[in-house]
Design an enzyme around this catalytic site. Structure first.
Site, PDB file in Angstrom:
ATOM      1  N   MET A   1       0.853  -1.197   0.000  1.00  0.00           N
ATOM      2  CA  MET A   1       0.000   0.000   0.000  1.00  0.00           C
ATOM      3  C   MET A   1       0.889   1.247   0.000  1.00  0.00           C
ATOM      4  O   MET A   1       0.452   2.334   0.411  1.00  0.00           O
ATOM      5  CB  MET A   1      -0.937  -0.015   1.211  1.00  0.00           C
TER       6      MET A   1
ATOM      7  N   HIS B   1       9.227   1.168   3.274  1.00  0.00           N
ATOM      8  CA  HIS B   1      10.344   1.240   4.213  1.00  0.00           C
ATOM      9  C   HIS B   1      11.217   0.010   4.004  1.00  0.00           C
ATOM     10  O   HIS B   1      10.934  -0.824   3.128  1.00  0.00           O
ATOM     11  CB  HIS B   1       9.832   1.333   5.656  1.00  0.00           C
TER      12      HIS B   1
ATOM     13  N   GLY C   1      11.410  -2.717   5.456  1.00  0.00           N
ATOM     14  CA  GLY C   1      10.691  -4.002   5.481  1.00  0.00           C
ATOM     15  C   GLY C   1      10.209  -4.381   4.087  1.00  0.00           C
ATOM     16  O   GLY C   1      10.364  -5.528   3.652  1.00  0.00           O
ATOM     17  N   HIS C   2       9.633  -3.400   3.368  1.00  0.00           N
ATOM     18  CA  HIS C   2       9.183  -3.694   2.005  1.00  0.00           C
ATOM     19  C   HIS C   2      10.373  -4.064   1.107  1.00  0.00           C
ATOM     20  O   HIS C   2      10.262  -4.946   0.251  1.00  0.00           O
ATOM     21  CB  HIS C   2       8.477  -2.476   1.394  1.00  0.00           C
TER      22      HIS C   2
ATOM     23  N   ARG D   1       2.787   2.311   9.447  1.00  0.00           N
ATOM     24  CA  ARG D   1       2.076   3.092  10.471  1.00  0.00           C
ATOM     25  C   ARG D   1       3.013   3.588  11.572  1.00  0.00           C
ATOM     26  O   ARG D   1       2.596   4.421  12.383  1.00  0.00           O
ATOM     27  CB  ARG D   1       0.918   2.279  11.055  1.00  0.00           C
TER      28      ARG D   1
END
Ligand code: PAF
EC number: 6.3.2.1
Length: 284
Positions: free
Chosen positions: A30, A34, A36-37, A188
């Site tokens: 979405m 960051h 992590g992606h 988030r």
């Protein structure tokens, strides 16, 4: 050079060549990307010849009063990161492109595991998430798709959907990517004030504290106590069987997946960890 695709027709057209020449991995996101992606993208690159990342803030997986409107949208930064990571194509459609008849349309409904835990706290969330994943997989037709293990229930339900609906895409889970202090990376996290970020460390700490407990009941108690403090509102701290995603009995020992969701200030975060219960980890 990363190609930007915004329509379904463009995506289908652009992916003909890579499909003839090799395998395609999809990383659905979405946006608000960051590290992590990027770890999902690296894993995708290891498994396939071409990598497509979708960026779409999917309205059908947000409930009324949730953060759809304020969800961070950082498209230019996202594309720059994906260029740097060697991504072949970004699929970033508008809401009208994905839902031309409006949001009240055919939905994919998950099984019983979609209505507990996250599903109970966010009614309809998983039907929206499964629907968009099914649509993305139907459009891109990837050989495999990579999902983060932080959204463990989503990953479980996506695997179940692929199995139940006989889809051809293989699903690959990517390990949770954490900051050095243990906070699981999440788009988030950027909502957190400095004080809330400190409080958010209790989430991963609660999971670590529960690991090695005598049984599931003991682990639940330890985890819930760790998250019982000012500034944190716990939605759930539960232990599930990773093969069914249903809660385990209180006396359960051996492995179990601890899953939690909590609000820290106004930010709702989730985390999980595989625990080993009832087995002494003491070293002589
Ligand atoms: O995990 C997410 O970011 C979303 O739920 C997904 C899989 C991209 C579907 O919108």
């Amino acid at each position: 050079m990363t190609t930007i695709l915004t329509t379904i027709a463009e995506a289908r057209e652009a992916l003909v060549d890579p499909r003839t020449n090799g395998t395609i991995a999809l990383v659905p996101t979405m946006g608000a990307l960051h590290e992590g992606h990027l770890s999902l993208v690296r894993l995708a690159n290891e498994h396939a010849d071409s990598v497509v990342v979708s960026i779409f803030v999917n309205p059908t997986q947000f409930g009324p009063g949730e953060d759809f409107d304020r969800y961070p949208r950082t498209f230019d930064e996202d594309v720059a990161l994906l260029e740097g990571a060697g991504v072949d194509a970004v699929f970033a459609p508008a809401v009208d492109e994905m839902y031309p008849k409006g949001l009240d349309q055919t939905l994919v409904t998950g099984g019983p595991a979609s209505r507990i835990l996250e599903g109970a706290h966010r009614p309809g969330h998983f039907d929206g998430a499964l629907t968009i994943v099914h649509k993305l997989v139907s459009i891109i037709e990837p050989d495999l798709a990579v999902f983060g293990e932080k959204d463990a229930q989503q990953l479980f339900l996506v695997r179940a959907m692929v199995d139940d609906l006989n889809l051809r895409t293989a699903i690959v889970g990517a390990p949770i990517n954490r900051e050095d202090d243990g906070l699981a990376r999440s788009s988030r996290n950027r909502y957190l004030s400095a004080a809330d970020r400190e409080l958010a460390l209790h989430l991963s700490a609660a999971l670590r504290a529960a690991d090695g407990a005598a049984d599931a009941d003991a682990a639940r108690q330890i985890g819930r106590e760790c998250l019982d403090g000012d500034g944190i509102v716990l939605d759930y701290f539960e232990l599930v069987d990773p093969s069914t995603f249903l809660p385990v009995e209180g006396a359960h020992t051996g492995t179990a997946l601890a899953v939690l969701a909590a609000r820290v200030g106004t930010t709702r975060l989730i985390d999980n960890q595989l625990l080993m219960l009832g087995v002494s980890t003491a070293v002589n």
